[in-house]
Write a protein that holds these residues in place. Structure first.
Motif, short mmCIF file in Angstrom:
data_model
loop_
_atom_site.label_atom_id
_atom_site.label_comp_id
_atom_site.label_asym_id
_atom_site.label_seq_id
_atom_site.Cartn_x
_atom_site.Cartn_y
_atom_site.Cartn_z
N THR A 1 -11.51 -2.18 -6.19
CA THR A 1 -11.82 -2.75 -4.88
C THR A 1 -10.63 -3.61 -4.44
O THR A 1 -9.79 -3.99 -5.28
CB THR A 1 -13.08 -3.65 -4.91
N SER A 2 -10.59 -3.94 -3.17
CA SER A 2 -9.51 -4.78 -2.67
C SER A 2 -9.68 -6.23 -3.14
O SER A 2 -8.76 -7.03 -2.98
CB SER A 2 -9.43 -4.71 -1.15
N LEU B 1 -0.10 -5.21 1.40
CA LEU B 1 -0.50 -3.99 0.71
C LEU B 1 -0.46 -4.19 -0.79
O LEU B 1 0.29 -5.03 -1.29
CB LEU B 1 0.37 -2.79 1.13
N ALA B 2 -1.30 -3.42 -1.47
CA ALA B 2 -1.36 -3.50 -2.94
C ALA B 2 -1.77 -2.15 -3.50
O ALA B 2 -2.76 -1.56 -3.07
CB ALA B 2 -2.37 -4.56 -3.37
N ASP B 3 -0.99 -1.66 -4.45
CA ASP B 3 -1.38 -0.46 -5.19
C ASP B 3 -2.45 -0.85 -6.21
O ASP B 3 -2.30 -1.83 -6.93
CB ASP B 3 -0.19 0.14 -5.93
N ALA B 4 -3.53 -0.08 -6.26
CA ALA B 4 -4.60 -0.35 -7.22
C ALA B 4 -4.56 0.64 -8.38
O ALA B 4 -4.88 0.29 -9.51
CB ALA B 4 -5.96 -0.28 -6.52
N VAL C 1 -7.43 -0.65 5.17
CA VAL C 1 -7.31 0.80 5.01
C VAL C 1 -7.03 1.10 3.55
O VAL C 1 -6.23 0.40 2.91
CB VAL C 1 -6.17 1.34 5.91
N VAL C 2 -7.69 2.12 3.02
CA VAL C 2 -7.38 2.63 1.70
C VAL C 2 -6.34 3.75 1.89
O VAL C 2 -6.52 4.61 2.75
CB VAL C 2 -8.64 3.21 1.01
N TYR C 3 -5.27 3.70 1.12
CA TYR C 3 -4.29 4.79 1.19
C TYR C 3 -4.28 5.54 -0.14
O TYR C 3 -4.45 4.98 -1.21
CB TYR C 3 -2.88 4.29 1.55
#
Length: 131
Positions: free
Chosen positions: A8-9, A25-28, A102-104
């Motif tokens: 999750t963010s 932005l953050a890569d999960a 937004v999910v990328y």
């Protein structure tokens, strides 16, 4: 890593800001998880934008607000639950019509693909968010 992973963010992610913009932005999920693609989150304040050229295929899933991508004079806008697909090599401008998240999902990994592209210097626009 398990074959199933939930993110999750709100997880403890390493967030990056573009210049002094309200754009994070953050890569999960990425290479660190032995994944073949990158999954991450981006948050934009209303009206924020980011010109970019994608060197990877990308799907953008809007989870909050309204989000647009402009390319070749055409604007595609998506709301919550809608998806925008971008093909590698597309020159565009990402834009938040209102505050959004937004999910990328990118393939191959967006950062590695950008590092190997003519646009690698653009990565310096993003710096880690302190604390």
């Amino acid at each position: 890593m398990s074959g199933v992973l939930k993110v999750t963010s709100d997880d403890d992610l390493e967030w990056y800001r573009r210049y002094d913009q309200d754009l994070l932005l953050a890569d999960a999920i990425d290479q660190r998880h032995d994944a073949a693609m990158t999954v991450g989150f981006v948050r934009y304040g209303a009206g924020e934008s980011n010109p970019w050229t994608v060197s990877y295929d990308e799907a953008l899933i809007v989870t909050k607000g309204r989000y647009s991508v402009e390319s070749d004079g055409v604007v595609v806008t998506a709301g919550v639950g809608e998806v925008i697909y971008l093909r590698a090599g597309t020159e565009l401008v990402y834009r938040a019509e209102e505050e959004c998240e937004v999910v990328y999902v990118s393939y191959p990994h967006w950062m590695a693909a950008t590092e190997q592209s003519p646009y690698k210097d653009r990565l310096a626009e993003f710096q880690p968010v302190a604390g």
